[in-house]
Design a protein around this motif. Structure first.
Motif, PDB file in Angstrom:
ATOM      1  N   ARG A 293      -7.734  -2.417   7.439  1.00  0.00           N
ATOM      2  CA  ARG A 293      -6.844  -3.580   7.380  1.00  0.00           C
ATOM      3  C   ARG A 293      -6.424  -3.911   5.954  1.00  0.00           C
ATOM      4  O   ARG A 293      -5.472  -4.658   5.758  1.00  0.00           O
ATOM      5  N   THR A 294      -7.139  -3.369   4.965  1.00  0.00           N
ATOM      6  CA  THR A 294      -6.833  -3.632   3.559  1.00  0.00           C
ATOM      7  C   THR A 294      -6.470  -2.318   2.879  1.00  0.00           C
ATOM      8  O   THR A 294      -6.888  -1.234   3.325  1.00  0.00           O
ATOM      9  N   PRO A 295      -5.724  -2.365   1.782  1.00  0.00           N
ATOM     10  CA  PRO A 295      -5.330  -1.123   1.105  1.00  0.00           C
ATOM     11  C   PRO A 295      -6.426  -0.481   0.276  1.00  0.00           C
ATOM     12  O   PRO A 295      -6.205   0.568  -0.306  1.00  0.00           O
ATOM     13  N   ASP A 296      -7.596  -1.099   0.208  1.00  0.00           N
ATOM     14  CA  ASP A 296      -8.703  -0.559  -0.579  1.00  0.00           C
ATOM     15  C   ASP A 296      -9.611   0.248   0.333  1.00  0.00           C
ATOM     16  O   ASP A 296     -10.299  -0.318   1.196  1.00  0.00           O
ATOM     17  N   SER A 297      -9.649   1.547   0.138  1.00  0.00           N
ATOM     18  CA  SER A 297     -10.455   2.405   1.006  1.00  0.00           C
ATOM     19  C   SER A 297     -11.933   2.360   0.669  1.00  0.00           C
ATOM     20  O   SER A 297     -12.757   2.843   1.447  1.00  0.00           O
TER      21      SER A 297
ATOM     22  N   PRO B  82      -3.077   4.883   0.095  1.00  0.00           N
ATOM     23  CA  PRO B  82      -2.897   4.295   1.428  1.00  0.00           C
ATOM     24  C   PRO B  82      -1.446   4.369   1.888  1.00  0.00           C
ATOM     25  O   PRO B  82      -0.508   4.171   1.112  1.00  0.00           O
ATOM     26  N   ALA B  83      -1.278   4.675   3.162  1.00  0.00           N
ATOM     27  CA  ALA B  83       0.038   4.647   3.803  1.00  0.00           C
ATOM     28  C   ALA B  83       0.137   3.358   4.610  1.00  0.00           C
ATOM     29  O   ALA B  83      -0.600   3.169   5.588  1.00  0.00           O
ATOM     30  N   ALA B  84       1.018   2.460   4.195  1.00  0.00           N
ATOM     31  CA  ALA B  84       1.176   1.172   4.869  1.00  0.00           C
ATOM     32  C   ALA B  84       2.057   1.362   6.101  1.00  0.00           C
ATOM     33  O   ALA B  84       3.212   1.787   5.994  1.00  0.00           O
ATOM     34  N   VAL B  85       1.503   1.072   7.264  1.00  0.00           N
ATOM     35  CA  VAL B  85       2.218   1.222   8.529  1.00  0.00           C
ATOM     36  C   VAL B  85       2.494  -0.164   9.087  1.00  0.00           C
ATOM     37  O   VAL B  85       1.559  -0.957   9.298  1.00  0.00           O
TER      38      VAL B  85
END
Length: 739
Positions: free
Chosen positions: A319-323, A396-399
């Motif tokens: 849910r967040t861009p930080d893996s 990150p790939a934002a979908v």
């Protein structure tokens, strides 16, 4: 009968049994050292209970001669002239390790140092008990150990992770004694070093710390090559294998099962550089997909490896861009054996060795978030093991999942309004102004009730009934029983209309009602998810009924008091209109005072009592005390104890009535305030002047009595003296007349 031992012999045996003698000890057997190395001989005294530090003397005996003084810890002139120069240079040193222990150090041992060394301690005892000296033999052999780095085969000192490499060194000895060699491979990275693998003097192989698993799997080996070669083989290089490699050889000799190391040599073999594997993973940064469609993401791999590496690909969702944060979960993965692990609505495939696809079917709103592609390169090892040589995580790939939100409004209308109790109430909740809506959208309704209050308190809504996406209807606590009795009826008359009917409306039902219409969509697992809620404006259901009217007044039996007296003020509440049970009434009462003849100053809070009986009294600057109590349901008494001049002024009470509703909840009524009553505090003139008058009269009486006493005494003494003088004058006159 046996013969007894002579008495002197018995005493000697008893003395030996009771007394422990002093013992000087040096290493047992003989010591072997190589020319040019350092000789260390320890010496200690057991059962020593003398001075704080024991003194030691060392002597040396070469073959065919007598002992020569070598060194001493307490006598400067003890050493022979032959050794004084070596002592001054520091080649021969005595180092004390304890009060009863010392070590003899001889640096750069020469063949002339071979012989017997005696350690002795001076005796200060009255009787000799024990052994005061001990001797050890030292053998000096020539340096016959040869250690060298061997030729290094390809691919050379620079290689990539996963590739094999070998290192060699040679070691041999021509010692006249029967010696054994031990070998150890070490790797250095800066000041730190690690032991890799060793061959002991007893012929045993021992892996270093951290190399046990690689040794057991055969990834790290130590082999002999020819008569003097030793080869370190690494089948799969790791990044941690980078560093400078050293071959350390030690020579050992054994006598009667005891092993001693006679020398050690090391040689730097090579510096191994592990080139990192280039690996990158990339995914499209921003993707938008409509709900219900398919999401297709591609992970492109870039690497400089062309050998037999196997990629393992894993797709993550977060849910967040930080893996790196906890929470990302695995969607699908392909392991190094090319086995795919995924869920039914997701698929992972690859077009070639550098491109991998993730397909998500029937996309829903829950699929919106961030997608990561993780790639790891593996190389096969011994015994079907695998070794990871590199790994990389994509950005990150934002979908974004688009969805056409339903556009509609909700209108609530009261089609039947009650005028009295037991009348019918009917509410109609309609969906109006409907815009673009998908076919799969379903509408449901929820009904809520909120009681009317004449205060600004926050009022929570009570759920009457709620309809879920699967058409199931659930009742709230307020309506559950009445719905089962048929008094509450919830229905859906048309696709856009919901109804709520109260068959017999009671006073408890008076209040505000509103409805909430929810839009639902069906998911891939046939479940329904709520997408939107639209609230209607509230509708008030109310009819007039007789209610109570509260009034408050203040009364005092003595509005004018003398300072120090008790002031009693009663706050009396009266109720007009509807008759109420005393248990259904409660009051918050606060007393205020304006300490002036008019009401031009700000009121001061004196004390308060809430409806739960908790009293709070304000702090004041003078000594009079306050107390507040409830005398009866409608009377509250304020008392001022030990009144002072500052307690004068206008007093009034402020009342907040509370009335219990038929449902059992307490409702706050309109606040009321009594008219003020003026309280005067007078000074008691009699009491004020009583003590000064008494003191004045007493002092006057005492002073008068003292004045009379002083006058009497003065007159008495003065008159007596005058008579005596008159008599003397008369006598003088008579004498003169006679003359």
């Amino acid at each position: 009968m046996g013969r007894l031992a002579p008495r002197p012999l018995l005493l000697a045996l008893l003395s030996l049994a009771l007394c422990r003698g002093r013992v000087v000890r040096v290493p047992a057997g003989s010591l072997v050292r190589v020319v040019g190395t350092e000789l260390v001989i320890p010496c200690n005294v057991s059962d020593y209970d003398g001075p704080s530090e024991q003194n030691f003397d060392w002597s040396f005996l070469a073959s065919g001669s007598s002992f020569v003084e070598l060194a001493s810890t307490w006598e400067v002139g003890f050493p022979a002239q032959l050794y004084r120069e070596r002592l001054q240079r520091g080649d021969i040193v005595l180092r004390r390790t304890a009060n009863d222990a010392v070590e003899l150090h001889i640096k750069n041992v020469q063949p002339s140092d071979q012989g017997h060394y005696k350690c002795s301690t001076p005796s200060t005892d009255a009787t000799v008990q024990g052994n005061y000296e001990d001797t050890v033999q030292v053998k000096v052999v020539p340096d016959a150990l040869r250690v060298a780095a061997g030729p290094q085969p390809s691919p050379g000192p620079s290689l990539r992770e996963g590739e094999p490499f070998e290192l060699r060194c040679s070691a041999s000895t021509a010692s006249p004694l029967h010696t054994h060699l031990a070998l150890l491979w070490e790797v250095w990275r800066g000041p730190a070093h690690r032991s890799i693998l060793s061959l002991t003097h007893e012929g045993r192989l021992r892996p270093g710390l951290g190399y046990e698993q690689r040794y057991r799997s055969g990834d790290v080996r130590l082999d002999t090559v020819g008569s003097d070669g030793y080869r370190l083989s690494v089948s799969r290089a790791l990044a941690s294998d980078q560093g400078s490699y050293r071959c350390i050889v030690s020579e050992w000799i054994g006598e009667q099962g005891n092993w001693q190391e006679i020398q050690e040599k090391a040689v730097d073999v090579a510096t191994v550089v592990i080139q990192p594997t280039v690996l990158r993973a990339a995914v499209a940064r921003n993707v938008s997909v409509a709900e219900g469609k398919e999401l297709d993401l591609t992970c492109n791999i870039t690497t400089d490896r062309a050998d037999d590496v196997r990629p393992a690909v894993t797709w993550y969702f977060s849910r967040t861009p930080d893996s790196t944060l906890p929470g990302p979960h695995v969607l699908a993965r392909l392991d190094h054996d090319s086995l795919v692990h995924s869920s039914p609505h997701m698929a992972l495939s690859h077009v070639d060795a550098r491109s991998y696809h993730l397909l998500v079917r029937d996309v829903s709103k829950e699929n919106a978030g961030y997608y990561f592609c993780h790639v790891a390169l593996w190389t096969p090892g011994h015994n079907r093991s695998w070794h990871k040589v590199a790994e990389a995580m994509s950005a990150p790939a934002a979908v974004a999942v688009t969805w056409l939100e339903p556009d509609y409004q909700v209108y609530l209308n009261a089609s039947k309004v009650p005028e009295f109790s037991d009348d019918l109430t009917e509410l109609e909740c309609r969906i109006v102004d409907v815009g673009s809506i998908e076919v799969s959208v379903r509408f449901t309704v929820s009904w809520y009730y909120r009681v009317n209050r004449r205060s600004d308190d926050v009022v929570t809504s009570e759920l009457l009934a709620v309809m879920n996406g699967d058409w199931t209807l659930k009742y709230g606590e307020r309506s559950k029983q009445r719905a089962q009795d048929g008094d509450f009826i919830f229905s859906k008359e048309h696709t856009d209309t919901f109804n709520f009917r109260i068959q017999r409306t009671t006073e408890e039902d008076r209040g505000n009602y509103y409805c909430v219409v929810s839009a639902w969509t069906k998911q891939r697992n046939n479940s329904w998810v709520k997408r939107k809620d639209v609230f209607s404006k509230p509708v008030s259901i109310f009819w007039a009924s007789e209610g109570p009217i509260f009034n408050a007044s203040v009364h005092s039996d003595a509005p004018s008091v003398i300072r120090g007296d008790l002031i009693k003020l009663f706050c009396i509440i009266t109720v007009e209109g509807a008759a109420l049970d005393p248990d259904d009434m409660a009051f918050d009462v606060s007393w205020f005072a304006v300490h002036s003849f008019g009401l031009d100053k700000a009121p001061v809070l004196l004390s308060s009592l809430d409806r739960k009986g908790i009293v709070n009294t304000a702090q004041r600057d003078w000594k009079s005390g306050l107390s507040l109590e409830r005398v009866s349901v409608l009377e509250f008494l304020l008392q001022v104890h030990g009144s002072e001049d500052q307690d004068f002024g206008n007093y009034y009470c402020f009342v907040t009535p509370w009335v219990k509703s038929p449902t059992g909840s307490w409702q706050k009524e309109a606040e009321i305030q009594s008219k003020p009553i003026f309280i005067t505090v007078k000074m008691d003139v009699l009491n004020a002047f009583k003590y000064p008058l008494l003191i004045g009269v007493g002092l006057s009486t005492v002073i008068g009595l003292l004045s009379c006493l002083i006058g009497y005494c003065s007159s008495h003494w003065c008159c007596k003296k005058e008579v005596q003088e008159t008599r003397r004058e008369r006598r003088r006159l008579m004498s003169m007349e006679m003359d």
